[in-house]
Design a protein around this motif. Structure first.
Motif, PDB file in Angstrom:
ATOM      1  N   VAL A 118       0.858  -1.185   0.000  1.00 41.37           N
ATOM      2  CA  VAL A 118       0.000   0.000   0.000  1.00 41.37           C
ATOM      3  C   VAL A 118       0.892   1.232   0.000  1.00 41.37           C
ATOM      4  O   VAL A 118       1.764   1.376   0.875  1.00 41.37           O
ATOM      5  CB  VAL A 118      -0.924   0.016   1.237  1.00 41.37           C
ATOM      6  CG1 VAL A 118      -1.761   1.294   1.255  1.00 41.37           C
ATOM      7  CG2 VAL A 118      -1.826  -1.227   1.233  1.00 41.37           C
ATOM      8  N   VAL A 119       0.693   2.100  -0.998  1.00 39.76           N
ATOM      9  CA  VAL A 119       1.523   3.309  -1.148  1.00 39.76           C
ATOM     10  C   VAL A 119       0.631   4.533  -0.965  1.00 39.76           C
ATOM     11  O   VAL A 119      -0.368   4.694  -1.684  1.00 39.76           O
ATOM     12  CB  VAL A 119       2.207   3.344  -2.522  1.00 39.76           C
ATOM     13  CG1 VAL A 119       3.062   4.607  -2.646  1.00 39.76           C
ATOM     14  CG2 VAL A 119       3.047   2.091  -2.743  1.00 39.76           C
ATOM     15  N   GLU A 120       1.006   5.393  -0.004  1.00 40.92           N
ATOM     16  CA  GLU A 120       0.275   6.648   0.200  1.00 40.92           C
ATOM     17  C   GLU A 120       0.831   7.701  -0.743  1.00 40.92           C
ATOM     18  O   GLU A 120       2.036   7.977  -0.770  1.00 40.92           O
ATOM     19  CB  GLU A 120       0.418   7.113   1.651  1.00 40.92           C
ATOM     20  CG  GLU A 120      -0.376   8.386   1.947  1.00 40.92           C
ATOM     21  CD  GLU A 120      -0.085   8.934   3.336  1.00 40.92           C
ATOM     22  OE1 GLU A 120      -0.952   8.811   4.204  1.00 40.92           O
ATOM     23  OE2 GLU A 120       1.032   9.461   3.534  1.00 40.92           O
ATOM     24  N   LEU A 121      -0.024   8.329  -1.553  1.00 43.67           N
ATOM     25  CA  LEU A 121       0.400   9.365  -2.492  1.00 43.67           C
ATOM     26  C   LEU A 121       0.548  10.704  -1.765  1.00 43.67           C
ATOM     27  O   LEU A 121      -0.047  10.932  -0.726  1.00 43.67           O
ATOM     28  CB  LEU A 121      -0.631   9.495  -3.620  1.00 43.67           C
ATOM     29  CG  LEU A 121      -0.920   8.218  -4.436  1.00 43.67           C
ATOM     30  CD1 LEU A 121      -1.943   8.511  -5.531  1.00 43.67           C
ATOM     31  CD2 LEU A 121       0.373   7.656  -5.024  1.00 43.67           C
ATOM     32  N   GLY A 122       1.390  11.565  -2.373  1.00 41.38           N
ATOM     33  CA  GLY A 122       1.521  12.919  -1.833  1.00 41.38           C
ATOM     34  C   GLY A 122       2.947  13.305  -1.505  1.00 41.38           C
ATOM     35  O   GLY A 122       3.361  14.436  -1.764  1.00 41.38           O
ATOM     36  N   ARG A 123       3.738  12.410  -0.923  1.00 41.44           N
ATOM     37  CA  ARG A 123       5.114  12.750  -0.547  1.00 41.44           C
ATOM     38  C   ARG A 123       6.083  12.415  -1.673  1.00 41.44           C
ATOM     39  O   ARG A 123       6.922  13.241  -2.033  1.00 41.44           O
ATOM     40  CB  ARG A 123       5.508  12.028   0.736  1.00 41.44           C
ATOM     41  CG  ARG A 123       4.811  12.584   1.981  1.00 41.44           C
ATOM     42  CD  ARG A 123       5.262  11.847   3.237  1.00 41.44           C
ATOM     43  NE  ARG A 123       4.739  12.462   4.456  1.00 41.44           N
ATOM     44  CZ  ARG A 123       3.543  12.285   4.937  1.00 41.44           C
ATOM     45  NH1 ARG A 123       2.694  11.484   4.293  1.00 41.44           N
ATOM     46  NH2 ARG A 123       3.140  12.908   6.033  1.00 41.44           N
ATOM     47  N   ARG A 124       6.066  11.216  -2.197  1.00 41.44           N
ATOM     48  CA  ARG A 124       6.977  10.822  -3.267  1.00 41.44           C
ATOM     49  C   ARG A 124       6.253  10.784  -4.604  1.00 41.44           C
ATOM     50  O   ARG A 124       6.740  11.311  -5.597  1.00 41.44           O
ATOM     51  CB  ARG A 124       7.579   9.456  -2.954  1.00 41.44           C
ATOM     52  CG  ARG A 124       8.458   8.894  -4.068  1.00 41.44           C
ATOM     53  CD  ARG A 124       9.753   9.688  -4.244  1.00 41.44           C
ATOM     54  NE  ARG A 124      10.566   9.184  -5.317  1.00 41.44           N
ATOM     55  CZ  ARG A 124      11.438   8.166  -5.188  1.00 41.44           C
ATOM     56  NH1 ARG A 124      11.595   7.567  -4.015  1.00 41.44           N
ATOM     57  NH2 ARG A 124      12.159   7.770  -6.209  1.00 41.44           N
ATOM     58  N   TYR A 125       5.113  10.151  -4.601  1.00 43.93           N
ATOM     59  CA  TYR A 125       4.321  10.048  -5.832  1.00 43.93           C
ATOM     60  C   TYR A 125       3.047  10.848  -5.625  1.00 43.93           C
ATOM     61  O   TYR A 125       2.300  10.627  -4.666  1.00 43.93           O
ATOM     62  CB  TYR A 125       3.983   8.588  -6.151  1.00 43.93           C
ATOM     63  CG  TYR A 125       5.208   7.685  -6.156  1.00 43.93           C
ATOM     64  CD1 TYR A 125       6.240   7.888  -7.062  1.00 43.93           C
ATOM     65  CD2 TYR A 125       5.315   6.634  -5.252  1.00 43.93           C
ATOM     66  CE1 TYR A 125       7.351   7.064  -7.064  1.00 43.93           C
ATOM     67  CE2 TYR A 125       6.415   5.802  -5.257  1.00 43.93           C
ATOM     68  CZ  TYR A 125       7.439   6.023  -6.155  1.00 43.93           C
ATOM     69  OH  TYR A 125       8.541   5.215  -6.158  1.00 43.93           O
ATOM     70  N   VAL A 126       2.795  11.795  -6.566  1.00 40.27           N
ATOM     71  CA  VAL A 126       1.677  12.719  -6.393  1.00 40.27           C
ATOM     72  C   VAL A 126       0.415  12.212  -7.074  1.00 40.27           C
ATOM     73  O   VAL A 126      -0.639  12.047  -6.451  1.00 40.27           O
ATOM     74  CB  VAL A 126       2.035  14.119  -6.927  1.00 40.27           C
ATOM     75  CG1 VAL A 126       0.842  15.071  -6.765  1.00 40.27           C
ATOM     76  CG2 VAL A 126       3.262  14.664  -6.220  1.00 40.27           C
ATOM     77  N   SER A 127       0.495  11.950  -8.358  1.00 42.11           N
ATOM     78  CA  SER A 127      -0.697  11.561  -9.113  1.00 42.11           C
ATOM     79  C   SER A 127      -0.906  10.053  -9.139  1.00 42.11           C
ATOM     80  O   SER A 127      -2.011   9.580  -9.412  1.00 42.11           O
ATOM     81  CB  SER A 127      -0.597  12.075 -10.554  1.00 42.11           C
ATOM     82  OG  SER A 127       0.572  11.542 -11.182  1.00 42.11           O
ATOM     83  N   GLY A 128       0.130   9.290  -8.897  1.00 41.49           N
ATOM     84  CA  GLY A 128       0.001   7.844  -8.923  1.00 41.49           C
ATOM     85  C   GLY A 128       1.354   7.166  -8.876  1.00 41.49           C
ATOM     86  O   GLY A 128       2.396   7.806  -9.066  1.00 41.49           O
ATOM     87  N   VAL A 129       1.373   5.870  -8.612  1.00 38.13           N
ATOM     88  CA  VAL A 129       2.641   5.145  -8.568  1.00 38.13           C
ATOM     89  C   VAL A 129       3.176   4.992  -9.980  1.00 38.13           C
ATOM     90  O   VAL A 129       2.419   5.031 -10.968  1.00 38.13           O
ATOM     91  CB  VAL A 129       2.449   3.760  -7.929  1.00 38.13           C
ATOM     92  CG1 VAL A 129       1.971   3.894  -6.500  1.00 38.13           C
ATOM     93  CG2 VAL A 129       1.474   2.914  -8.735  1.00 38.13           C
TER      94      VAL A 129
END
Length: 601
Positions: free
Chosen positions: A86-97
């Protein structure tokens, strides 16, 4: 029963996860993987610290920047058996993985989920871990219920049918108990079709080959455990679990059920074995007069069997065939087949006495027969008691016979095999106790039990004194031995039933009888030995069995009358007898019957 751990799909449905607006990017095929733990990480080499079935949470800030690094990261997680990422967007990836990450996860079947809204990971871990703990507590309670249920069954002495029923109820799926020959001893379809469950069972069971004493066979979907104790296995317990590897509590359930079955068998056999040893000692004492009659009566009374002032009847039950292989009803083969068959027969006789509410001593009296001394209140009860015993023994042995699937339903308008109401098939197998044909051959009544092997039930003359009881037992044993040559269907063989053939069978070891046979038939037997193609003994037998009617005898021997007459004349010359003499033919007929008795083991 549900799985112990929640699946990835169930985790995504939790409120803390739904707060993060989850979106599945790849690996939909793996959504039903169990989640054993939740692990938060921000380092790329986390796989070395994991053991499998974890759900990994990350913001992605520590993941590799290059495509090859991302592929390797996904590959390492999949190799170690992680349940999902599970990857939370916002810090490293903004629009998607990254697409390369999604593609790699899809190839490996690893669920990859984006959280499009910031979510405290601690809430997710708390929720998942609480779910896991609750599931484990439920598992513990279910396991405790299993142990309690089967402990109660052990204490109550429940039979195999009840143990199997309880196992199927707790598991919610079919359970089958079979012997080592793959014959069904008990089953519970758990609401499914019993016919489909048992159809072709032996062949199906032989294809189920788990690797271990208790193991799951994924190809067939059966969980199997061996049933036995003290190094002597006697069957297998099978539980169908078609939804993947069974949870631990299901394995515990089937092992606990198997232990209950094995323990119940040991308890019954040990308890009955000690009592039966005493019964055998007392019966042997009556047969060989090795103990005073008063002592036998006293010891029997201590067992709850009153022999004083009773009408006593000796009964002997034995199989028609000494060899279990010839018998056709024995599941076991090899050197243990005979003792096992005798033990099962002794158990059936004892159970029949109990269920018929009869009092008496019972045990094996030799390697082939089981004896019983019935103690009846008065002579008038003799015939009714013997009939009740024979009928109950038939039912007990039929109930103990292995299940078999039903025969195929005959086509409309076809013959059902010639079994009709008027063919005598419903007679009680006598002397030879068999299943009635209506129970064996009925194709549409669902799974039925195989017909038990034929046995002979013989009874001696009733006596009014314990001192005469040995005579009644000996008479019953002799009648049972003689009745092996009698093919009539009689519930009970008594002395008047055995006839001349039975008498000769009892005397077959008598040298004077053997001398008589040689004197009457020796010359003809020697002739047949020198001319094996002629076999004149068969011609003589046909002549005598047809009441000296030459035309009927020629037809029975499948010979023309001139040829038959010529053979008769030759027999007369060889034996130097007049075959038209009634007295000479009577002597030859008795000699033929005696020869059959001598040749029969």
């Amino acid at each position: 029963m549900t799985a112990v751990f929640p699946t990835v799909r169930e985790v995504l449905a939790l409120d803390p996860v739904r707060h993060g607006a989850p979106r599945l990017v790849a690996g939909e095929a793996g959504l039903d993987q169990p989640v054993r733990w939740v692990h938060v990480t921000e380092v790329p080499d986390i796989a070395t610290l994991l053991t499998g079935r974890e759900l990994v949470l990350t913001t992605g800030i520590g993941l590799p920047a290059d495509d090859a690094g991302l592929r390797a990261f996904i590959g390492d997680l999949a190799d170690v058996g992680v349940s999902g990422l599970v990857v939370e967007l916002g810090r490293r990836y903004v629009s998607g993985v990254p697409r390369v990450m999604a593609a790699a996860a899809e190839r490996r079947g690893l669920p990859l989920v984006e959280l499009r809204r910031a979510t405290p990971f601690v809430r997710i871990t708390e929720a998942v871990h609480a779910l896991i703990v609750d599931a484990q507590l439920t598992e513990l309670r279910a396991t405790e219920e299993i142990h309690q249920r089967f402990t109660e069954l052990s204490v109550e002495g429940a039979d195999a049918t009840e143990v199997v029923r309880q196992a199927a109820e707790l598991a919610g799926c079919p359970v089958v108990l079979e012997n080592l020959s793959r014959q069904v001893l008990a089953y519970d379809p758990a609401g499914e079709s019993a016919e489909l469950l048992l159809d072709g069972w032996e062949q199906h069971s032989r294809r189920i080959r788990p690797a271990g004493r208790t193991a799951y066979d994924p190809d067939s979907g059966w969980l199997v455990t061996t049933v036995g104790a003290r190094g002597q296995d006697w069957g297998r317990l099978l539980l169908r679990w078609a939804t993947g590897t069974p949870p631990t509590r299901v394995t515990i359930l089937i092992e606990r059920a198997a232990s209950t079955l094995a323990l119940g068998r040991l308890i019954r056999r040990d308890a009955e074995g000690l009592e039966r040893q005493i019964h055998r000692t007392l019966l042997t004492a009556l047969l060989d007069h090795s103990r005073p009659v008063d002592e036998v009566a006293l010891r029997a009374k201590a067992l709850g069997v009153t022999l004083d002032r009773r009408h006593l009847v000796g009964v002997v039950v034995r199989h028609r065939a000494d060899d279990p292989a010839v018998d056709g009803g024995a599941a076991e083969t090899g050197p243990e087949a005979g003792p096992a068959r005798l033990r099962d027969l002794a158990e059936a006789v004892g159970q029949a006495l109990r269920e018929a509410r009869l009092t008496g001593l019972t045990s094996a009296v030799d390697d082939q027969a089981v004896g019983a001394l019935l103690a009846l209140p008065d002579p008038a009860a003799e015939e009714k008691a013997l009939a009740a015993f024979a009928a109950t023994l038939h039912r007990v042995r039929l109930d103990a016979a292995p299940h078999r699937p039903p025969a195929p339903r005959p086509a409309v308008g076809s013959s059902a095999g010639g079994i009709g109401a008027g063919d005598g098939s419903a007679r009680a197998a006598g002397g030879a106790v068999r299943a009635p044909a209506a129970q064996v051959a009925r194709p549409t009544d669902g799974p039925v039990r195989s017909a038990p092997a034929a046995v002979i039930v013989a009874a001696g003359s009733g006596v009014g004194s314990l001192r005469e009881a040995g005579r009644s037992l000996i008479e019953a044993r002799q009648i049972a031995e003689a009745a092996r040559r009698d093919r009539r269907d009689l519930p009970i063989f008594r002395l008047p039933h055995v006839g001349l053939a039975g008498l000769l069978h009892l005397l077959r070891d008598e040298p004077r009888l053997q001398t008589f046979v040689e004197r009457e038939l020796g010359a003809l037997l020697a002739y047949d030995a020198r001319h094996p193609r002629e076999q004149l003994l068969g011609t003589l037998r046909a002549y005598l069995e047809q009441g000296r009617n030459k035309s009927a005898a020629a037809a029975a021997a499948h010979l023309s009358r001139p040829s038959f007459y010529e053979r008769l004349a030759r027999i007369g010359r060889i034996l130097d007898v007049d075959l038209d003499s009634v007295e000479a033919c009577l002597s030859l007929h008795v000699a033929l019957l005696a020869l059959d008795a001598v040749r029969t083991p």
